[in-house]
Design a protein around this motif. Structure first.
Motif, short mmCIF file in Angstrom:
data_model
loop_
_atom_site.label_atom_id
_atom_site.label_comp_id
_atom_site.label_asym_id
_atom_site.label_seq_id
_atom_site.Cartn_x
_atom_site.Cartn_y
_atom_site.Cartn_z
N MET A 245 10.79 -93.71 106.00
CA MET A 245 11.63 -93.71 107.20
C MET A 245 13.11 -93.71 106.84
N VAL A 246 13.45 -94.30 105.69
CA VAL A 246 14.86 -94.37 105.28
C VAL A 246 15.43 -92.96 105.10
N LYS A 247 14.61 -92.05 104.59
CA LYS A 247 15.08 -90.70 104.27
C LYS A 247 15.23 -89.81 105.50
N VAL A 248 14.49 -90.12 106.56
CA VAL A 248 14.52 -89.24 107.73
C VAL A 248 15.14 -89.92 108.94
N TRP A 249 15.81 -91.04 108.74
CA TRP A 249 16.39 -91.81 109.84
C TRP A 249 17.41 -90.96 110.59
N PRO A 250 17.21 -90.68 111.89
CA PRO A 250 18.12 -89.79 112.60
C PRO A 250 19.28 -90.49 113.30
N GLU A 251 19.28 -91.83 113.33
CA GLU A 251 20.33 -92.56 114.03
C GLU A 251 21.56 -92.71 113.12
N VAL A 252 22.67 -93.13 113.71
CA VAL A 252 23.90 -93.30 112.93
C VAL A 252 23.94 -94.66 112.24
N THR A 253 23.02 -95.55 112.57
CA THR A 253 22.99 -96.88 111.97
C THR A 253 22.46 -96.81 110.54
N ASP A 254 22.72 -97.86 109.75
CA ASP A 254 22.32 -97.93 108.35
C ASP A 254 20.79 -97.93 108.27
N PRO A 255 20.18 -96.89 107.71
CA PRO A 255 18.72 -96.82 107.70
C PRO A 255 18.07 -97.93 106.89
N GLU A 256 18.65 -98.27 105.73
CA GLU A 256 18.03 -99.29 104.90
C GLU A 256 18.00 -100.64 105.61
N LYS A 257 19.10 -100.99 106.26
CA LYS A 257 19.14 -102.28 106.95
C LYS A 257 18.10 -102.34 108.07
N PHE A 258 18.08 -101.31 108.92
CA PHE A 258 17.22 -101.37 110.09
C PHE A 258 15.75 -101.18 109.74
N VAL A 259 15.45 -100.33 108.80
CA VAL A 259 14.04 -100.12 108.42
C VAL A 259 13.47 -101.37 107.79
N TYR A 260 14.16 -101.91 106.78
CA TYR A 260 13.60 -103.05 106.07
C TYR A 260 13.67 -104.33 106.89
N GLU A 261 14.64 -104.41 107.81
CA GLU A 261 14.67 -105.57 108.70
C GLU A 261 13.47 -105.56 109.64
N ASP A 262 13.17 -104.40 110.22
CA ASP A 262 12.03 -104.33 111.12
C ASP A 262 10.71 -104.49 110.37
N VAL A 263 10.65 -104.01 109.13
CA VAL A 263 9.45 -104.23 108.31
C VAL A 263 9.25 -105.73 108.08
N ALA A 264 10.34 -106.44 107.81
CA ALA A 264 10.26 -107.89 107.57
C ALA A 264 9.83 -108.64 108.84
N ILE A 265 10.39 -108.25 109.99
CA ILE A 265 10.02 -108.91 111.25
C ILE A 265 8.56 -108.63 111.58
N ALA A 266 8.13 -107.39 111.37
CA ALA A 266 6.73 -107.04 111.62
C ALA A 266 5.81 -107.85 110.70
N THR A 267 6.19 -107.99 109.45
CA THR A 267 5.40 -108.78 108.51
C THR A 267 5.23 -110.20 109.01
N TYR A 268 6.32 -110.78 109.44
CA TYR A 268 6.29 -112.16 109.93
C TYR A 268 5.35 -112.29 111.13
N LEU A 269 5.47 -111.38 112.08
CA LEU A 269 4.63 -111.44 113.29
C LEU A 269 3.16 -111.22 112.97
N LEU A 270 2.88 -110.28 112.08
CA LEU A 270 1.48 -110.01 111.72
C LEU A 270 0.82 -111.24 111.12
N ILE A 271 1.54 -111.95 110.24
CA ILE A 271 0.97 -113.15 109.62
C ILE A 271 0.87 -114.28 110.64
N LEU A 272 1.90 -114.42 111.48
CA LEU A 272 1.89 -115.45 112.52
C LEU A 272 0.71 -115.24 113.46
N TRP A 273 0.49 -114.01 113.85
CA TRP A 273 -0.61 -113.70 114.77
C TRP A 273 -1.97 -113.86 114.10
#
Length: 672
Positions: A245-273
Motif C-alpha cells: 500500500m505504501v507504494k501505491v498510496w494515492p493521497e498527499v499524506t505520508d504513506p508510511e505513517k498512515f499505512v503502518y499506523e492503521d496496521v498497528a491499530i488494526a492489530t490492536y483491535l484484532l487481538i482485543l476482539w
C-alpha cells in the motif's frame, strides 16, 4: 576482568536512588525496545518472590502476568506460578554466581521475572527467554538466558549471564555497573543477545539517566491490555501483507505513517476482539462501524480479516476506489441523534474522529446495551465545538483525555485506557466494553447522559430538551442565553438531534495553509521579506572557493518573525492572518528561499544542505528525483549575487532552457 562498564550517578538531595534504579530496571525488563531497537518488545510471563536457598516453592504473594483476560485466568496464574517455581529450582541447582557477580543474599528471598524477548522484523529471529533475578538487598539484578534442551528442560546459557549493579559510594555519589563473568565466551546475535560493548556503551548510560530522571508518566504503559508477544507476531504478519500500500498510496499524506499506523491499530483491535471472544465464549467475529474513517484503510484491513463492518466519513477519498467491493465505505454526514444509532453493531470505532470523538461513547451507550467502543482522540473537540481548557495544572492533551474518559464513565462504561504503539504523538486510546449498570437502568443512565451534555454546553443558546433540565439552576445563573426559547426552525430537530446546532466537518475542506493564496501575492511577500533580510544591517557574506576563485555570496541577516511582520503593510498581514500559521506558514512553504528556525527567518544557503540520505524512504527519494529542475531557481533570478550553487549542482533550473517537465501529478488535498 568481567567489568563491562561503570557509570557515575549523582543524586542531589537523595530523592531518586535507589528507587529510581529499580524503576529504570523495570523499563529494561518490560520495554527493552526503547534501548534495543532490534527488539519489538518483551512479554513478561510470570514474576514473584522466590526462596534464596535451594528448593522450595514460590511465595504465596507470587503474581503471574498475562495481558488479556481469559476464562481460565485462575488456572493460568497457577500454571505460570508452577512454571516459575520449576524454573527456579532447575536454575538454582545449575549455578553459583562467579565473580565479579555479587552473590545473592541478605533478606532470604529474591524476586524473579520470567520474560521472553521478541525480535523485530521479518523473518523474525527466534525469541529469547530470560530469567531476571532481582536482589534488592544487594542492589543487583542478574540476567540468566535460558535454552530449552531436547527433554524440555531449561538450561542457563552461562556464557551470556550478566548483572547490573547499583553501589552507593558516598553522600550523593552512586555508581551503576554492568558485569559479565565470561566476557571472552560471550555470544552475540546482534538482536536478542547484543554485543557486550553495546551493554556498556548504550544500555548503561540509559539506565544511569533513567535512574535519576524517572518521572511518573501521566499515561499508561504501552499495550498494557493485550499480549505484547501476540501483538508483535500479528503486527509483523499484517505489515508484510499490506506493505505494498505504501507504494501505491494515492493521497498527499505520508504513506508510511498512515499505512503502518492503521496496521498497528488494526492489530490492536484484532487481538482485543479475539480476547473478548474468549472471555464471552463467542465464535462469531465482532461487527463494527468506523465513524470518521478517513482513508478507510483500517476498515479495509478489518474487513479482510473477517470482521463485518463499514466506515463512514463526510468526504470520499480517492483511495476508496482501490479497495474493492469487499470493503464497505460510505460517504455520509453523522449528526449525533436518534437517526444515527447502530443497535446491531458490536463495536464503534473513533480513530482520530475529530468532532465525533466525545460523541462515540454516547452513540455506543444509546445504540444498545451490548455495544462497545474504541476511541483514539486526536484533535480537541467538545460536544458543541472546539474543546476549551478548564485546568492549567495538566497538559492540554492529558486534560482532554480525562474529559473523553469522563464521557465514557457518565455513559455507564467501565473505561479502560491504553497506549498504542503507533507513529503518532497522540497514542492514548479508550475502550468501553462492559457496563457499570444493569440493563434495566438504561433510562436512568440515558437521562444522566443528557444532563451531562447539557452541563457541557450551557453557553449554547439552544439546549437539549430530551429531558427537563434547568440550565439556570445547573449553571448557577451563568448561562442566561440558554434560558431563551429555541428558534422555531429548530423545534422539529430537537426530537431527533441530541445537539441542535452541531457542526460536522464540511464536505469540502477549506484549504487555509497559504497554498490557495494568489501566486503574485505570495511572490511579492517572498521578494519583500528576502530584500528585508538582505538589506538589514551590515551585509553578512559567505566565502566559497569554486574553481580556484574566491566568490562572496550575500546570506543576509537573520530576523525574528515579529520583526519581519513589522515591516509588512497592514493589508498583507490581514490577509495572512486569515490563513493557518500566517506569515510563518507562507515562509516555510517557500523553503527554496527561506529557513525558519526557532522563530527566526534566514536566507537558505543551499551549499550547506545535506545530500539526500540513502536511508530516506524510497517514495520520497523518487519524488525528489522527479522534481529535479522542474522549477526555476529563485536565487538565479532575484538574488543580487545569483545562486550560490553552480547550475549542475542546483536542484532548480537556472533559466527556462534548463526546465524539465514535471512528472509529479498534482493531488487534491484530502484530510485523513
Amino acid at each position: 576482568m568481567g567489568l563491562v562498564g561503570t557509570a557515575a550517578v549523582r543524586d542531589p538531595g537523595g530523592a531518586a536512588l535507589p528507587r529510581g534504579f529499580w524503576a529504570a530496571v523495570r523499563v529494561w525488563l518490560e520495554k527493552p525496545q526503547v534501548a534495543n531497537r532490534r527488539l519489538s518488545g518483551a512479554a513478561v510471563q510470570a514474576e514473584g518472590t522466590v526462596p534464596l536457598g535451594e528448593g522450595g516453592e514460590t511465595s504465596p504473594c507470587f503474581a503471574a502476568v498475562g495481558a488479556g483476560g481469559d476464562g481460565g485466568a485462575q488456572e493460568g496464574r497457577a500454571a505460570r506460578a508452577a512454571e516459575l517455581g520449576r524454573l527456579w529450582r532447575e536454575v538454582r541447582g545449575q549455578l553459583s554466581l562467579p565473580p565479579p557477580l555479587v552473590a545473592w543474599g541478605g533478606s532470604g528471598e529474591l524476586r524473579a521475572v520470567l520474560r521472553t524477548l521478541l525480535p523485530r522484523g521479518r523473518p523474525a529471529a527466534p525469541p529469547g527467554r530470560e530469567l531476571a533475578v532481582q536482589d534488592v538487598y544487594n542492589g543487583t539484578v542478574t540476567f540468566l538466558p535460558l535454552e530449552e534442551n531436547s527433554e524440555g528442560k531449561y538450561l542457563v546459557k552461562k556464557c551470556n549471564i550478566y548483572q547490573i549493579q547499583l553501589k552507593h559510594i558516598k553522600d550523593e555519589e552512586w555508581s551503576i555497573s554492568v558485569v559479565a563473568p565470561f566476557p571472552e565466551e560471550w555470544f552475540s546475535d546482534g538482536i536478542v543477545y547484543p554485543k557486550l560493548a553495546w551493554l556498556g556503551n548504550e544500555l548503561l548510560p540509559k539506565l544511569a539517566k533513567w535512574s535519576v530522571e524517572q518521572k511518573p508518566s501521566e499515561f499508561k504503559s504501552t499495550l498494557s491490555l493485550i499480549s505484547v508477544a501476540k501483538y508483535c507476531k500479528v503486527y509483523q504478519d499484517l505489515k508484510e501483507k499490506y506493505k505494498e500500500m505504501v507504494k501505491v498510496w494515492p493521497e498527499v499524506t505520508d504513506p508510511e505513517k498512515f499505512v503502518y499506523e492503521d496496521v498497528a491499530i488494526a492489530t490492536y483491535l484484532l487481538i482485543l476482539w479475539e480476547e473478548e471472544r474468549k472471555e464471552k465464549g463467542l465464535t462469531k467475529k465482532q461487527s463494527f462501524v468506523d465513524l470518521g474513517c478517513g482513508n478507510g484503510l483500517l476498515v479495509n484491513i478489518l474487513n479482510n480479516e473477517g470482521h463485518s463492518g463499514k466506515g463512514v466519513d463526510v468526504r470520499r477519498r480517492k483511495i476508496w476506489d482501490m479497495y474493492g467491493p469487499e470493503t464497505h465505505l460510505e460517504e455520509a454526514t453523522i449528526i449525533p441523534g436518534d437517526s444515527h444509532l447502530f443497535p446491531d453493531t458490536d463495536w464503534l470505532i473513533g480513530n482520530h474522529s475529530d468532532e465525533l470523538t466525545p460523541w462515540i461513547p454516547v452513540i455506543a451507550a444509546r445504540s444498545s446495551y451490548s455495544c462497545c467502543y474504541f476511541v483514539l482522540p486526536c484533535c480537541f473537540f467538545d460536544f458543541h465545538g472546539k474543546y476549551i481548557r478548564r485546568q492549567s495544572k495538566k497538559t492540554q492533551y492529558r486534560e482532554y483525555l480525562d474529559f473523553v474518559a469522563q464521557v465514557g464513565f457518565v455513559c455507564g462504561f467501565h473505561v479502560e485506557e491504553d497506549c498504542l504503539r503507533i507513529p503518532s504523538t497522540k497514542r492514548v486510546s479508550f475502550i468501553g466494553k462492559s457496563r457499570t449498570y444493569p440493563a434495566a437502568e438504561h433510562a436512568l443512565i440515558d437521562k444522566q447522559i443528557t444532563q451531562f451534555i447539557n452541563s457541557r454546553t450551557c453557553a449554547v443558546a439552544t439546549c437539549d430538551r430530551r429531558v427537563g433540565f434547568n440550565h439556570k439552576n445547573h449553571c448557577g445563573g451563568l448561562c442566561k442565553e440558554a434560558d431563551s426559547e429555541p428558534p422555531e426552525d429548530e423545534t422539529e430537530t430537537a426530537g431527533t438531534s441530541w445537539m441542535p446546532g452541531f457542526q460536522p466537518r464540511e464536505k469540502v475542506e477549506q484549504i487555509r495553509n497559504c497554498a490557495s493564496l494568489p501566486r503574485d501575492f505570495v511572490d511579492e511577500v517572498v521578494l519583500n521579506v528576502a530584500n528585508l533580510l538582505l538589506n538589514a544591517g551590515p551585509q553578512k557574506s559567505c566565502s566559497d572557493k569554486q574553481g580556484g576563485n574566491m566568490n562572496t555570496w550575500n546570506q543576509g541577516e537573520s530576523l525574528a518573525l515579529r520583526e519581519v511582520a513589522e515591516h509588512l503593510n497592514k493589508e498583507t498581514l490581514k490577509r495572512l492572518k486569515s490563513e493557518y500559521g500566517g506569515l510563518q506558514t507562507l515562509l516555510k512553504n517557500n523553503h527554496q528561499v527561506f529557513e525558519v528556525l526557532n522563530g527566526r527567518v534566514h536566507i537558505r544557503d543551499w551549499r550547506k544542505e545535506k545530500p539526500p540520505s540513502k536511508t530516506k524512504p524510497e517514495v520520497k527519494r523518487r519524488l525528489s528525483a522527479e522534481a529535479f529542475k522542474t522549477r526555476l531557481c529563485w536565487f538565479f533570478i532575484h538574488h543580487p549575487d545569483g545562486c550560490s550553487l553552480p547550475s549542475e549542482a542546483c536542484p532548480y533550473a537556472h533559466g527556462t532552457e534548463e526546465l524539465r517537465q514535471s512528472q509529479i501529478i498534482k493531488k487534491t488535498k484530502h484530510i485523513q
